[in-house]
Design a protein around this motif. Structure first.
Motif, PDB file in Angstrom:
ATOM      1  N   GLY A   1     -12.568 -14.417  14.127  1.00 25.54           N
ATOM      2  CA  GLY A   1     -13.039 -13.088  14.397  1.00 25.54           C
ATOM      3  C   GLY A   1     -12.147 -12.701  15.491  1.00 25.54           C
ATOM      4  O   GLY A   1     -11.417 -13.183  15.629  1.00 25.54           O
ATOM      5  N   ILE A   2     -12.934 -11.585  16.342  1.00 28.46           N
ATOM      6  CA  ILE A   2     -11.934 -11.182  17.313  1.00 28.46           C
ATOM      7  C   ILE A   2     -11.830 -12.025  18.551  1.00 28.46           C
ATOM      8  O   ILE A   2     -10.735 -12.093  19.408  1.00 28.46           O
ATOM      9  N   LEU A   3     -12.739 -13.057  18.741  1.00 29.29           N
ATOM     10  CA  LEU A   3     -12.748 -13.914  20.001  1.00 29.29           C
ATOM     11  C   LEU A   3     -12.677 -15.335  19.628  1.00 29.29           C
ATOM     12  O   LEU A   3     -12.237 -16.262  20.617  1.00 29.29           O
ATOM     13  N   THR A   4     -13.179 -15.799  18.400  1.00 24.60           N
ATOM     14  CA  THR A   4     -13.049 -17.276  18.005  1.00 24.60           C
ATOM     15  C   THR A   4     -12.267 -17.327  16.602  1.00 24.60           C
ATOM     16  O   THR A   4     -12.129 -16.358  15.859  1.00 24.60           O
ATOM     17  N   TYR A   5     -11.810 -18.562  16.337  1.00 24.95           N
ATOM     18  CA  TYR A   5     -11.407 -18.863  15.164  1.00 24.95           C
ATOM     19  C   TYR A   5     -11.837 -20.389  14.886  1.00 24.95           C
ATOM     20  O   TYR A   5     -12.104 -20.998  15.467  1.00 24.95           O
ATOM     21  N   CYS A   6     -12.017 -20.576  13.450  1.00 24.67           N
ATOM     22  CA  CYS A   6     -12.419 -21.846  13.094  1.00 24.67           C
ATOM     23  C   CYS A   6     -11.899 -22.391  11.846  1.00 24.67           C
ATOM     24  O   CYS A   6     -11.465 -21.569  11.026  1.00 24.67           O
ATOM     25  N   SER A   7     -11.502 -23.674  12.002  1.00 25.71           N
ATOM     26  CA  SER A   7     -10.797 -24.244  10.763  1.00 25.71           C
ATOM     27  C   SER A   7     -11.407 -25.634  10.083  1.00 25.71           C
ATOM     28  O   SER A   7     -12.097 -26.234  11.141  1.00 25.71           O
ATOM     29  N   SER A   8     -11.263 -25.802   8.985  1.00 29.55           N
ATOM     30  CA  SER A   8     -11.865 -27.210   8.586  1.00 29.55           C
ATOM     31  C   SER A   8     -10.988 -27.752   7.374  1.00 29.55           C
ATOM     32  O   SER A   8     -10.649 -27.076   6.584  1.00 29.55           O
ATOM     33  N   PRO A   9     -10.777 -29.003   7.452  1.00 29.28           N
ATOM     34  CA  PRO A   9      -9.823 -29.619   6.469  1.00 29.28           C
ATOM     35  C   PRO A   9     -10.728 -29.595   5.236  1.00 29.28           C
ATOM     36  O   PRO A   9     -11.856 -29.284   4.847  1.00 29.28           O
ATOM     37  N   GLN A  10      -9.958 -29.491   3.997  1.00 36.23           N
ATOM     38  CA  GLN A  10     -10.517 -29.559   2.730  1.00 36.23           C
ATOM     39  C   GLN A  10     -11.390 -30.588   2.471  1.00 36.23           C
ATOM     40  O   GLN A  10     -11.261 -31.792   2.883  1.00 36.23           O
ATOM     41  N   ASP A  11     -12.429 -30.223   1.561  1.00 42.23           N
ATOM     42  CA  ASP A  11     -13.524 -31.408   1.224  1.00 42.23           C
ATOM     43  C   ASP A  11     -14.030 -32.032   2.591  1.00 42.23           C
ATOM     44  O   ASP A  11     -14.484 -33.221   2.534  1.00 42.23           O
ATOM     45  N   ASN A  12     -14.216 -31.386   3.619  1.00 46.19           N
ATOM     46  CA  ASN A  12     -14.720 -31.830   5.037  1.00 46.19           C
ATOM     47  C   ASN A  12     -15.603 -30.897   5.447  1.00 46.19           C
ATOM     48  O   ASN A  12     -15.198 -29.554   5.821  1.00 46.19           O
ATOM     49  N   TRP A  13     -16.874 -31.400   6.067  1.00 42.72           N
ATOM     50  CA  TRP A  13     -17.775 -30.488   6.538  1.00 42.72           C
ATOM     51  C   TRP A  13     -17.685 -30.195   8.078  1.00 42.72           C
ATOM     52  O   TRP A  13     -18.055 -29.271   8.675  1.00 42.72           O
ATOM     53  N   ASN A  14     -16.857 -31.095   8.589  1.00 41.59           N
ATOM     54  CA  ASN A  14     -16.547 -31.060   9.781  1.00 41.59           C
ATOM     55  C   ASN A  14     -15.635 -29.705  10.224  1.00 41.59           C
ATOM     56  O   ASN A  14     -14.538 -29.402   9.630  1.00 41.59           O
ATOM     57  N   GLN A  15     -16.050 -28.935  11.127  1.00 44.12           N
ATOM     58  CA  GLN A  15     -15.361 -27.699  11.255  1.00 44.12           C
ATOM     59  C   GLN A  15     -14.973 -27.778  12.817  1.00 44.12           C
ATOM     60  O   GLN A  15     -15.808 -27.812  13.860  1.00 44.12           O
ATOM     61  N   SER A  16     -13.748 -27.208  13.268  1.00 42.28           N
ATOM     62  CA  SER A  16     -13.269 -27.409  14.627  1.00 42.28           C
ATOM     63  C   SER A  16     -13.191 -25.653  14.855  1.00 42.28           C
ATOM     64  O   SER A  16     -12.411 -25.056  14.244  1.00 42.28           O
ATOM     65  N   CYS A  17     -13.626 -25.159  16.215  1.00 47.00           N
ATOM     66  CA  CYS A  17     -13.443 -23.833  16.391  1.00 47.00           C
ATOM     67  C   CYS A  17     -13.022 -23.902  18.022  1.00 47.00           C
ATOM     68  O   CYS A  17     -13.195 -24.629  18.581  1.00 47.00           O
TER      69      CYS A  17
END
Length: 199
Positions: A35-51
């Motif tokens: 988005g304009i203030l945050t970004y998130c990524s998650s490894p493939q086949d993994n529900w854990n998301q880091s923002c």
């Protein structure tokens, strides 16, 4: 009553705008969203998301993105200020406010909407930045590449539309003249108020 409705609308638009601004789901791929203030990524086949959040304007990767952030946050601040004014007018004693219901400053609401719309129009310019190109692969100016539009950006657009329509709405003004009858005279083309007669 009318002032309370306006206050509720203003407060709702402010909250929706804040939600869209902090959302990382403006543009997204299956493994990455930003988005304009945050970004998130998650490894493939993994529900854990880091923002992560951009800590300051210097951390934002592109000049157009920075301009968009300033305009969108400025629009949100004006929207919040207008919502506070509407709340104060809604709860003010009746004799204190002369223009109840129309809002204290429709210009503030219009400026908030204009700033938000300009910020939304400037944001897609940043799709040509290295950050967006890495996230969306083939993105360019006003082209999202492999990224799809997320709910955060759509919510911001709908909020901008509603914010721009709110100052144009006017509640019907009811004029009552007690004990008088309005008579239209054709000879002099004047409106004459006459006392009401009981028959």
């Amino acid at each position: 009553m009318v002032g309370s409705v306006w206050a509720a609308l203003g407060l709702t638009l402010t909250c929706i705008s804040a939600l869209s601004l902090v959302s990382p789901a403006w543009l997204q791929t299956p493994n990455f969203s930003f988005g304009i203030l945050t970004y998130c990524s998650s490894p493939q086949d993994n529900w854990n998301q880091s923002c992560e959040t951009f800590g300051s304007l210097q951390d934002i990767p592109d000049f157009a993105w920075k301009v968009s952030v300033v305009m969108l946050l400025g629009g949100w601040l004006l929207l919040a200020f207008n919502a506070l004014l509407l709340l104060s007018w809604a709860f003010a004693p009746k004799g204190l406010c002369h223009r109840r219901g129309g809002g204290p400053m429709p210009g503030v609401q219009a400026a908030a909407a204009a700033s938000t719309i300009l910020g939304l129009l400037v944001f897609p310019i940043s799709l040509a930045s290295p950050f967006a190109k890495e996230a969306c692969e083939t993105s360019s100016l006003y082209y999202a590449g492999k990224c799809q539009l997320g709910w955060g950006y759509v919510t911001a657009i709908l909020n901008a539309v509603l914010s721009s329509l709110l100052p144009m709405m006017r509640w019907p003004q009811k004029t009552t003249v007690q004990g008088r009858v309005i008579v239209f005279s054709r000879d002099s083309e004047k409106i004459v108020l006459m006392p009401e007669m009981d028959t």
